[in-house]
Design a protein around this motif. Structure first.
Motif, PDB file in Angstrom:
ATOM      1  N   LYS A   7      39.766  -6.609  12.763  1.00 15.59           N
ATOM      2  CA  LYS A   7      38.827  -7.273  11.870  1.00 15.59           C
ATOM      3  C   LYS A   7      37.544  -7.579  12.629  1.00 15.59           C
ATOM      4  O   LYS A   7      37.577  -8.043  13.773  1.00 15.59           O
ATOM      5  CB  LYS A   7      39.444  -8.557  11.332  1.00 15.59           C
ATOM      6  N   VAL A   8      36.400  -7.299  11.983  1.00 11.77           N
ATOM      7  CA  VAL A   8      35.111  -7.458  12.643  1.00 11.77           C
ATOM      8  C   VAL A   8      34.891  -8.893  13.102  1.00 11.77           C
ATOM      9  O   VAL A   8      34.432  -9.150  14.220  1.00 11.77           O
ATOM     10  CB  VAL A   8      33.962  -7.004  11.707  1.00 11.77           C
ATOM     11  N   GLY A   9      35.241  -9.851  12.273  1.00 14.59           N
ATOM     12  CA  GLY A   9      35.052 -11.247  12.637  1.00 14.59           C
ATOM     13  C   GLY A   9      35.834 -11.624  13.887  1.00 14.59           C
ATOM     14  O   GLY A   9      35.332 -12.356  14.744  1.00 14.59           O
ATOM     15  N   HIS A  10      37.040 -11.109  13.986  1.00 17.79           N
ATOM     16  CA  HIS A  10      37.863 -11.399  15.172  1.00 17.79           C
ATOM     17  C   HIS A  10      37.234 -10.809  16.427  1.00 17.79           C
ATOM     18  O   HIS A  10      37.202 -11.453  17.481  1.00 17.79           O
ATOM     19  CB  HIS A  10      39.269 -10.837  14.961  1.00 17.79           C
ATOM     20  N   VAL A  11      36.712  -9.578  16.311  1.00 17.16           N
ATOM     21  CA  VAL A  11      36.078  -8.931  17.465  1.00 17.16           C
ATOM     22  C   VAL A  11      34.846  -9.700  17.904  1.00 17.16           C
ATOM     23  O   VAL A  11      34.647  -9.962  19.100  1.00 17.16           O
ATOM     24  CB  VAL A  11      35.715  -7.466  17.113  1.00 17.16           C
ATOM     25  N   VAL A  12      34.001 -10.097  16.952  1.00 16.14           N
ATOM     26  CA  VAL A  12      32.774 -10.816  17.284  1.00 16.14           C
ATOM     27  C   VAL A  12      33.099 -12.151  17.928  1.00 16.14           C
ATOM     28  O   VAL A  12      32.488 -12.551  18.935  1.00 16.14           O
ATOM     29  CB  VAL A  12      31.909 -11.009  16.019  1.00 16.14           C
ATOM     30  N   ASP A  13      34.072 -12.864  17.369  1.00 17.23           N
ATOM     31  CA  ASP A  13      34.438 -14.160  17.921  1.00 17.23           C
ATOM     32  C   ASP A  13      34.966 -14.019  19.340  1.00 17.23           C
ATOM     33  O   ASP A  13      34.650 -14.841  20.224  1.00 17.23           O
ATOM     34  CB  ASP A  13      35.494 -14.823  17.037  1.00 17.23           C
ATOM     35  N   LEU A  14      35.746 -12.988  19.571  1.00 21.74           N
ATOM     36  CA  LEU A  14      36.329 -12.805  20.900  1.00 21.74           C
ATOM     37  C   LEU A  14      35.259 -12.465  21.927  1.00 21.74           C
ATOM     38  O   LEU A  14      35.226 -13.028  23.031  1.00 21.74           O
ATOM     39  CB  LEU A  14      37.389 -11.697  20.854  1.00 21.74           C
ATOM     40  N   LEU A  15      34.344 -11.549  21.576  1.00 20.58           N
ATOM     41  CA  LEU A  15      33.298 -11.171  22.516  1.00 20.58           C
ATOM     42  C   LEU A  15      32.302 -12.306  22.739  1.00 20.58           C
ATOM     43  O   LEU A  15      31.654 -12.366  23.786  1.00 20.58           O
ATOM     44  CB  LEU A  15      32.560  -9.931  22.015  1.00 20.58           C
ATOM     45  N   SER A  16      32.157 -13.179  21.744  1.00 25.33           N
ATOM     46  CA  SER A  16      31.209 -14.291  21.867  1.00 25.33           C
ATOM     47  C   SER A  16      31.788 -15.465  22.634  1.00 25.33           C
ATOM     48  O   SER A  16      31.044 -16.365  23.047  1.00 25.33           O
ATOM     49  CB  SER A  16      30.768 -14.763  20.477  1.00 25.33           C
ATOM     50  N   ASP A  17      33.084 -15.469  22.827  1.00 24.86           N
ATOM     51  CA  ASP A  17      33.743 -16.560  23.538  1.00 24.86           C
ATOM     52  C   ASP A  17      33.288 -16.576  24.994  1.00 24.86           C
ATOM     53  O   ASP A  17      33.388 -15.567  25.703  1.00 24.86           O
ATOM     54  CB  ASP A  17      35.259 -16.377  23.448  1.00 24.86           C
ATOM     55  N   ALA A  18      32.800 -17.710  25.449  1.00 20.45           N
ATOM     56  CA  ALA A  18      32.280 -17.811  26.818  1.00 20.45           C
ATOM     57  C   ALA A  18      33.356 -17.574  27.862  1.00 20.45           C
ATOM     58  O   ALA A  18      33.058 -17.204  29.003  1.00 20.45           O
ATOM     59  CB  ALA A  18      31.641 -19.185  27.029  1.00 20.45           C
ATOM     60  N   THR A  19      34.616 -17.783  27.487  1.00 22.19           N
ATOM     61  CA  THR A  19      35.708 -17.573  28.455  1.00 22.19           C
ATOM     62  C   THR A  19      36.196 -16.131  28.480  1.00 22.19           C
ATOM     63  O   THR A  19      37.080 -15.808  29.270  1.00 22.19           O
ATOM     64  CB  THR A  19      36.892 -18.491  28.113  1.00 22.19           C
ATOM     65  N   CYS A  20      35.653 -15.284  27.619  1.00 29.22           N
ATOM     66  CA  CYS A  20      36.065 -13.872  27.567  1.00 29.22           C
ATOM     67  C   CYS A  20      34.901 -13.003  28.009  1.00 29.22           C
ATOM     68  O   CYS A  20      34.103 -12.553  27.194  1.00 29.22           O
ATOM     69  CB  CYS A  20      36.517 -13.493  26.157  1.00 29.22           C
ATOM     70  N   ASN A  21      34.804 -12.790  29.297  1.00 29.55           N
ATOM     71  CA  ASN A  21      33.728 -11.971  29.836  1.00 29.55           C
ATOM     72  C   ASN A  21      34.233 -10.611  30.314  1.00 29.55           C
ATOM     73  O   ASN A  21      33.627  -9.980  31.160  1.00 29.55           O
ATOM     74  CB  ASN A  21      33.057 -12.689  31.012  1.00 29.55           C
ATOM     75  N   HIS A  22      35.348 -10.167  29.768  1.00 33.24           N
ATOM     76  CA  HIS A  22      35.936  -8.917  30.215  1.00 33.24           C
ATOM     77  C   HIS A  22      35.130  -7.740  29.691  1.00 33.24           C
ATOM     78  O   HIS A  22      34.468  -7.824  28.661  1.00 33.24           O
ATOM     79  CB  HIS A  22      37.376  -8.776  29.732  1.00 33.24           C
ATOM     80  N   ASN A  23      35.222  -6.643  30.417  1.00 31.24           N
ATOM     81  CA  ASN A  23      34.550  -5.435  29.969  1.00 31.24           C
ATOM     82  C   ASN A  23      35.524  -4.409  29.415  1.00 31.24           C
ATOM     83  O   ASN A  23      35.161  -3.608  28.572  1.00 31.24           O
ATOM     84  CB  ASN A  23      33.763  -4.793  31.117  1.00 31.24           C
ATOM     85  N   GLY A  24      36.753  -4.402  29.895  1.00 30.19           N
ATOM     86  CA  GLY A  24      37.736  -3.429  29.441  1.00 30.19           C
ATOM     87  C   GLY A  24      38.840  -4.085  28.642  1.00 30.19           C
ATOM     88  O   GLY A  24      39.395  -5.113  29.054  1.00 30.19           O
ATOM     89  N   PHE A  25      39.177  -3.493  27.489  1.00 32.49           N
ATOM     90  CA  PHE A  25      40.208  -4.041  26.623  1.00 32.49           C
ATOM     91  C   PHE A  25      41.225  -2.944  26.294  1.00 32.49           C
ATOM     92  O   PHE A  25      40.862  -1.950  25.655  1.00 32.49           O
ATOM     93  CB  PHE A  25      39.606  -4.567  25.320  1.00 32.49           C
ATOM     94  N   PRO A  26      42.474  -3.091  26.728  1.00 35.76           N
ATOM     95  CA  PRO A  26      43.496  -2.127  26.309  1.00 35.76           C
ATOM     96  C   PRO A  26      43.660  -2.143  24.798  1.00 35.76           C
ATOM     97  O   PRO A  26      43.609  -3.210  24.165  1.00 35.76           O
ATOM     98  CB  PRO A  26      44.758  -2.618  27.023  1.00 35.76           C
TER      99      PRO A  26
END
Length: 788
Positions: free
Chosen positions: A623-642
């Motif tokens: 879901k687009v909203g879930h993706v945006v929220d996850l990438l916008s989270d300051a604690t989620c600075n990862h670049n690679g996602f399995p």
């Protein structure tokens, strides 16, 4: 000063990796060291951040040391993403298209060689003009004040002139582009190793590097212009191969196919080799330099292209300088520094001199280790106390004044007068207190550019230098060169090391000649051996440096003694301290991967011990909203996602079956172009994406905060299947650190997924998970992870 985020003592590791497992040597870590945002460091330079499950309430402040590993550096992605878009493009190109792409690679290498050589010519010509002008001004003043008194005024003029010139170069580096400081060789080594150093291959960096090295050499500092040519060639290669400039904000719409890290790395390797070739007239040595000092990947085709760029660089520089010296077509200037040919029979060596050469190699190793040790402590002092740009400029000016003062005093008190001779081949003769028809030898050494001083020490006839003069020069120049390297100026260490080694090597030759009174003890020959020993003791290069010196001297017979000297200098120097480039890489806290994994890592540490856990994963339809929220989270600075199938009730120890991996940068492009699927419908809301859309955004992808997603679009979904890498590299959770390290080093990986026996994702390994382990005299130790 740095905030320590984690520290583990090797002697007391008894934490559990994850719930339900036996106690391993190391605790597993949350997915924070996986790579962070791939964007421009100016926008989001947050990479591989550690997120502690139980973060400390008050991070401890510690002084900067080489035992830190900075979290600010991103990794380059040398693993091609063979997703559906990539495979579709490969099928469309066909055999003819592949031939066009290959021809384009050769054409780019041609441009790299030509442009690198032209930059080298510009630097060489301007520095020569500066040297001539400074000599004329100072000679008139010194001659006048020698006759009339008030010679101290000449010192003031000399020191002021040097300080003013150096100030200009230091201001450019300290205030405009700090990454242009030094030679740039450590930064290019890191880039080829797979680490993105911010701004290292920018056009602005090249401009500051070129102007900075002109000012630093012309300002009389104990530096050389050859080392920075390696960095300059790499910047030229990176810019030409991409067909665009972010500094100029221009996209020339060419070479778009090469806009990815894999291709860019190969061209940067060619640019570094072309820089070596332009500096020393050594195309083969340039190729070997890229192989020995940086490249983590190599193949036959790449070798030929790099060699082609190196040959073109040497030829272009030779051709241009022949015209500049009014000898058009006479190709006698293969590089910026020309050692001259050692062809005289007195300059040949005999078999019984080989033990003497080994002793000289050992002296070079000890001298280089001392040089590196002093420079290490100076650099630590600068990091802690001289980190402000204004202070850096003032320090550079202070060194320029001190250099001029020491040079003047040594010239003033020197009584080493040599006859001019009928041919008067001395370029910058200064009479001072010498008789008519004589010149001050010490003055010539300091007025000459370092390159010409090296050649004089190699080829001037016996008796041209007084032993006392050479000895005093060695002592003073050693201290000045050591103080100078690390200043906020563009500079190189190659020529200062060669000049220093040539001086004490010639001194050894003079002493041997006086003792033995034999023709075989030619001072010029021992100057060459001493130069090789000193440079090898400082930078610890062996194979490439042997070939560079052989090519620069035009004498293959010196290959064996030079190789033995360099190997001896390396072995002796490594006993005390590392090479200068490696020291500065560690002081910058770069996650650099050596050629070999840490000793005993194959039996002590497994992938389950070093992996990051838990892992942030995506399903193929999100879901687009879930993706945006996850990438916008300051604690989620990862670049690679399995990318995984839906978790099937396996508990918290795994996160679903592995189906692929997708990068943050790819998701950003999908969000930017609205590649969404509306609920209940098929097909994308935005237009169908191609690889061109991803290449246009490369390498500085926008941050998630700049992308607007409406509330209606948040209810849409994203199909990640066509864009993810469907065949990422993975490894079992019981694989050794040794094996993981070799995979990362050989393949240039950025992420390595750790899976259990059923191919379920249990963790993720990145570069910093490996680089934090280092073998020391105390055994295997783990570095501190910190925000530098």
């Amino acid at each position: 000063m740095s905030n320590v985020l984690k520290k583990i003592s090797w002697s007391s590791r008894d934490h559990n990796a994850h719930a339900g497992e036996r106690s391993p040597l190391l605790p597993a870590r949350p997915q924070g060291s996986p790579e962070a945002v791939e964007d421009d460091p100016e926008v989001t330079s947050q990479d591989d951040k550690i997120q502690n499950v139980h973060p400390p309430s008050s991070p401890k402040e510690i002084p900067h040391t080489e035992n830190l590993l900075s979290l600010k550096y991103e990794s380059l992605d040398y693993d091609n993403c063979e997703n559906q878009l990539f495979l579709e493009e490969e099928r469309k190109i066909g055999p003819r298209g592949f031939r066009v792409v290959e021809i384009s690679r050769w054409f780019i290498c041609l441009l790299i060689g030509i442009l690198t050589a032209l930059i080298a010519c510009i630097i060489d010509i301007i520095i020569e003009k500066f040297a001539d002008l400074k000599y004329l001004v100072l000679k008139d003043k010194i001659d006048a004040f020698t006759l009339n008194g008030g010679l101290s005024v000449s010192l003031v003029i000399w020191a002021t002139m040097n300080a003013g010139i150096v100030m200009l170069g230091s201001i450019l580096v300290a205030f405009v582009e700090p990454v242009a400081a030094g030679s740039g060789v450590p930064q290019i080594k890191c880039y080829l190793n797979g680490v993105k150093i911010p701004h290292v291959v920018r056009l602005k960096t090249l401009l500051v590097k070129v102007l900075g090295v002109i000012f630093s050499v012309s300002g009389g500092l104990a530096v050389g212009k050859e080392g920075p040519m390696i960095h300059s060639g790499a910047v030229i290669a990176a810019g030409v191969s991409q067909g665009r400039s972010t500094t100029l904000k221009r996209d020339f719409k060419i070479f778009e196919h090469f806009r990815r890290d894999t291709e860019k790395r190969d061209f940067v390797a060619a640019g570094a080799a072309a820089g070596v070739s332009a500096a020393f007239g050594a195309p083969v040595g340039g190729v070997l330099f890229s192989l020995e000092e940086g490249a983590s990947f190599w193949n036959q085709y790449l070798t030929w292209r790099i060699f082609f760029a190196s040959v073109i660089s040497t030829f272009t520089l030779n051709f241009v300088l022949s015209g500049y010296h009014s000898q058009f077509g006479q190709l006698a200037n293969p590089g910026l520094i020309n050692f001259g040919r050692f062809e005289d029979k007195n300059e040949a060596y005999t078999w019984f001199e080989i033990p003497l050469f080994l002793i000289i190699g050992a002296i070079g190793g000890i001298s280089g280790a001392l040089f590196n040790s002093i420079n290490y402590w100076l650099t630590m002092f600068r990091i802690r106390y001289i980190h402000r740009p204004l202070l850096q400029v003032l320090e550079a000016m202070l060194v320029a004044v001190v250099t001029a003062t020491i040079s003047f005093l040594m010239i003033y008190f020197s009584d080493d007068c040599q006859p001019l001779g009928e041919d008067n081949v001395v370029e910058y003769p200064l009479q001072l207190f010498c008789k008519d028809g004589e010149y001050n030898s010490m003055a010539t050494t300091f007025f000459n550019t370092p390159e010409k001083s090296v050649r004089s020490l190699f080829h001037d006839p016996p008796g041209s230098y007084n032993p006392t003069t050479v000895g005093l020069f060695c002592l003073s120049y050693f201290l000045l060169a050591c103080w100078t390297y690390g200043l906020s100026v563009s500079s190189g260490i190659f020529i200062p090391s060669l000049l220093l080694g040539a001086a004490w090597g010639r001194l050894i030759g003079i002493l041997l000649s006086n003792i033995s009174n034999a023709n075989w003890a030619d001072p010029g020959k021992y100057a060459l051996i001493g130069a090789a020993a000193q440079l090898g003791g400082v930078v610890r290069m062996t194979l490439s440096l042997t070939v560079i010196i052989m090519e620069a001297t035009g004498n293959v017979s010196y290959g064996l003694p030079i190789m033995l000297v360099l190997m001896t200098a390396k072995w002796v120097g490594d006993f005390f301290i590392e090479g200068l480039y490696d020291i500065h890489i560690k002081l910058q806290s770069v996650p650099f991967l050596d050629w070999e994994p840490p000793a005993t890592s194959h039996s002590h540490i497994a992938s389950s011990d070093v992996m990051s856990h838990p892992v942030v994963c995506f399903q193929r339809i999100e879901k687009v909203g879930h993706v945006v929220d996850l990438l916008s989270d300051a604690t989620c600075n990862h670049n690679g996602f399995p990318v995984v199938d839906e978790q099937d009730g396996g508990g918290s120890d795994h996160f679903g079956k592995l189906r692929g991996i997708i990068l943050r940068s790819q998701i950003i492009v999908l969000l930017k172009h609205k590649a969404f699927i509306e609920r209940g419908k098929y097909g994308m809301l935005g237009y169908r994406l191609t690889l061109k859309d991803f290449r246009d955004a490369y390498p500085r992808f926008p941050p998630i905060q700049s992308i607007h997603v409406s509330q209606e679009e948040r209810e849409c979904t994203m199909d990640l299947t066509p864009f993810m890498n469907p065949a990422p590299y993975s490894i079992p959770q019981d694989a050794s650190l040794n094996r993981i390290f070799r995979l990362f080093r050989a393949l240039g990986l950025r992420h390595l997924v750790v899976c259990n026996s059923e191919n379920h994702v249990v963790g993720l390994v990145t570069r910093k998970d490996l680089a934090r382990y280092r073998w020391s005299e105390h055994g295997l130790e783990e570095l501190l992870l910190a925000q530098a």
